[in-house]
Design a protein around this motif. Structure first.
Motif, PDB file in Angstrom:
ATOM      1  N   LYS A 155     -56.899  82.683   6.382  1.00 49.72           N
ATOM      2  CA  LYS A 155     -58.060  82.292   7.187  1.00 49.72           C
ATOM      3  C   LYS A 155     -59.294  82.272   6.299  1.00 49.72           C
ATOM      4  CE  LYS A 155     -60.312  83.551  11.519  1.00 49.72           C
ATOM      5  NZ  LYS A 155     -60.259  84.505  12.642  1.00 49.72           N
ATOM      6  N   ASP A 156     -59.938  81.104   6.226  1.00 49.98           N
ATOM      7  CA  ASP A 156     -61.140  80.946   5.414  1.00 49.98           C
ATOM      8  C   ASP A 156     -62.403  81.300   6.182  1.00 49.98           C
ATOM      9  OD1 ASP A 156     -59.710  80.052   3.183  1.00 49.98           O
ATOM     10  OD2 ASP A 156     -59.728  77.999   3.913  1.00 49.98           O
ATOM     11  N   GLY A 157     -62.410  81.029   7.478  1.00 53.85           N
ATOM     12  CA  GLY A 157     -63.591  81.354   8.268  1.00 53.85           C
ATOM     13  C   GLY A 157     -63.754  80.447   9.467  1.00 53.85           C
ATOM     14  N   ILE A 158     -64.877  80.634  10.145  1.00 54.25           N
ATOM     15  CA  ILE A 158     -65.193  79.892  11.360  1.00 54.25           C
ATOM     16  C   ILE A 158     -66.471  79.097  11.123  1.00 54.25           C
ATOM     17  CG2 ILE A 158     -65.858  80.113  13.799  1.00 54.25           C
ATOM     18  CD1 ILE A 158     -64.201  82.774  13.782  1.00 54.25           C
ATOM     19  N   ILE A 159     -66.432  77.833  11.496  1.00 56.05           N
ATOM     20  CA  ILE A 159     -67.630  76.993  11.458  1.00 56.05           C
ATOM     21  C   ILE A 159     -68.070  76.806  12.909  1.00 56.05           C
ATOM     22  CG2 ILE A 159     -68.630  74.770  10.788  1.00 56.05           C
ATOM     23  CD1 ILE A 159     -67.690  76.459   8.416  1.00 56.05           C
ATOM     24  N   ARG A 160     -69.257  77.284  13.218  1.00 55.19           N
ATOM     25  CA  ARG A 160     -69.751  77.208  14.589  1.00 55.19           C
ATOM     26  C   ARG A 160     -70.295  75.817  14.894  1.00 55.19           C
ATOM     27  NH1 ARG A 160     -73.623  82.240  14.753  1.00 55.19           N
ATOM     28  NH2 ARG A 160     -74.125  81.377  12.723  1.00 55.19           N
ATOM     29  N   GLY A 161     -70.052  75.374  16.134  1.00 53.05           N
ATOM     30  CA  GLY A 161     -70.549  74.076  16.571  1.00 53.05           C
ATOM     31  C   GLY A 161     -70.050  72.931  15.710  1.00 53.05           C
ATOM     32  N   ASP A 162     -68.773  72.953  15.374  1.00 52.57           N
ATOM     33  CA  ASP A 162     -68.229  72.030  14.378  1.00 52.57           C
ATOM     34  C   ASP A 162     -67.749  70.696  14.922  1.00 52.57           C
ATOM     35  OD1 ASP A 162     -67.302  71.460  11.661  1.00 52.57           O
ATOM     36  OD2 ASP A 162     -65.289  71.693  12.491  1.00 52.57           O
ATOM     37  N   ARG A 163     -67.271  70.651  16.169  1.00 56.70           N
ATOM     38  CA  ARG A 163     -66.722  69.397  16.671  1.00 56.70           C
ATOM     39  C   ARG A 163     -66.798  69.326  18.191  1.00 56.70           C
ATOM     40  NH1 ARG A 163     -60.251  69.903  15.644  1.00 56.70           N
ATOM     41  NH2 ARG A 163     -59.987  71.959  16.527  1.00 56.70           N
ATOM     42  N   ILE A 164     -66.475  68.146  18.702  1.00 58.40           N
ATOM     43  CA  ILE A 164     -66.514  67.911  20.138  1.00 58.40           C
ATOM     44  C   ILE A 164     -65.089  67.803  20.662  1.00 58.40           C
ATOM     45  CG2 ILE A 164     -67.279  66.325  21.955  1.00 58.40           C
ATOM     46  CD1 ILE A 164     -69.531  65.457  20.056  1.00 58.40           C
TER      47      ILE A 164
END
Length: 193
Positions: free
Chosen positions: A150-159
């Motif tokens: 797991k590299d991480g979480i990108i917030r608000g990344d896609r719809i």
């Protein structure tokens, strides 16, 4: 330069370049579980399969495959290599979906073993990535079972399909990690024989 679209084959699964000849099979496959109603992943509805195939093939950095069940010679889903970056020897695996009756079977193990072997051994890439919705824990667990980190979480990344904005969870595997992951996948594959 983009790699060519190969045909990848195991004893039970064949990945072949996605074309309109797969449209009828895929329309049936997505109805197995009404997959297009799933909010956290994108699966086309039966009527939009031809557009889905055309879009997949028109995307410059994507190689889309039909997943063929060798026992029936029918397309049961689709998966892709995408975000293909020859300059840094990195690509992602995604746009993956299978008819619901094939979930938790040999199919995902076979497909990922074929794709990872191709990426690391045939193409000589250094990193393979995955991305999934923050609430798609089933997908996250499947990616982790492959041996990805797991590299991480990108917030608000896609719809999402329903129009809501969501966070994405990113994973990756490196060429150095591949031999151990391959051994584990091959062991898992043997359980389905």
């Amino acid at each position: 330069m983009m790699p060519n679209a190969p045909i990848l084959t195991s004893a039970k699964v064949r990945l072949e370049p996605l074309t309109q000849k797969h449209a009828t099979d895929l329309a049936h496959a997505c109805q197995d579980g009404k997959l297009w109603e799933t909010a956290y992943t994108f699966v086309p509805d039966p009527q939009s399969i031809p557009t889905y195939i055309a879009t997949a093939n028109d995307t410059e950095d994507r190689i889309a495959f039909a997943v063929i069940d060798m026992a029936t010679n029918q397309a049961i889903g689709s998966t892709s290599l995408y975000r293909i970056r020859p300059d840094v020897k990195r690509l992602s695996i995604g746009y993956t979906w299978y008819a619901k009756s094939y979930w938790r079977t040999h199919v995902n193990t076979e497909c990922k073993l074929l794709m990872l072997t191709h990426a690391f051994e045939a193409l000589g890439y250094q990193t393979v990535g995955w991305c999934t919705d923050i609430i798609n824990t089933q997908s996250q667990n499947a990616i982790e079972r492959l041996g990805a980190k797991k590299d991480g979480i990108i917030r608000g990344d896609r719809i999402r399909q329903d129009g809501t904005i969501t966070d994405s969870v990113f994973y990756s595997m490196t060429a150095d990690e591949w031999p151990q992951a391959k051994t584990q996948l091959e062991e898992k594959q043997k359980r389905y024989e």
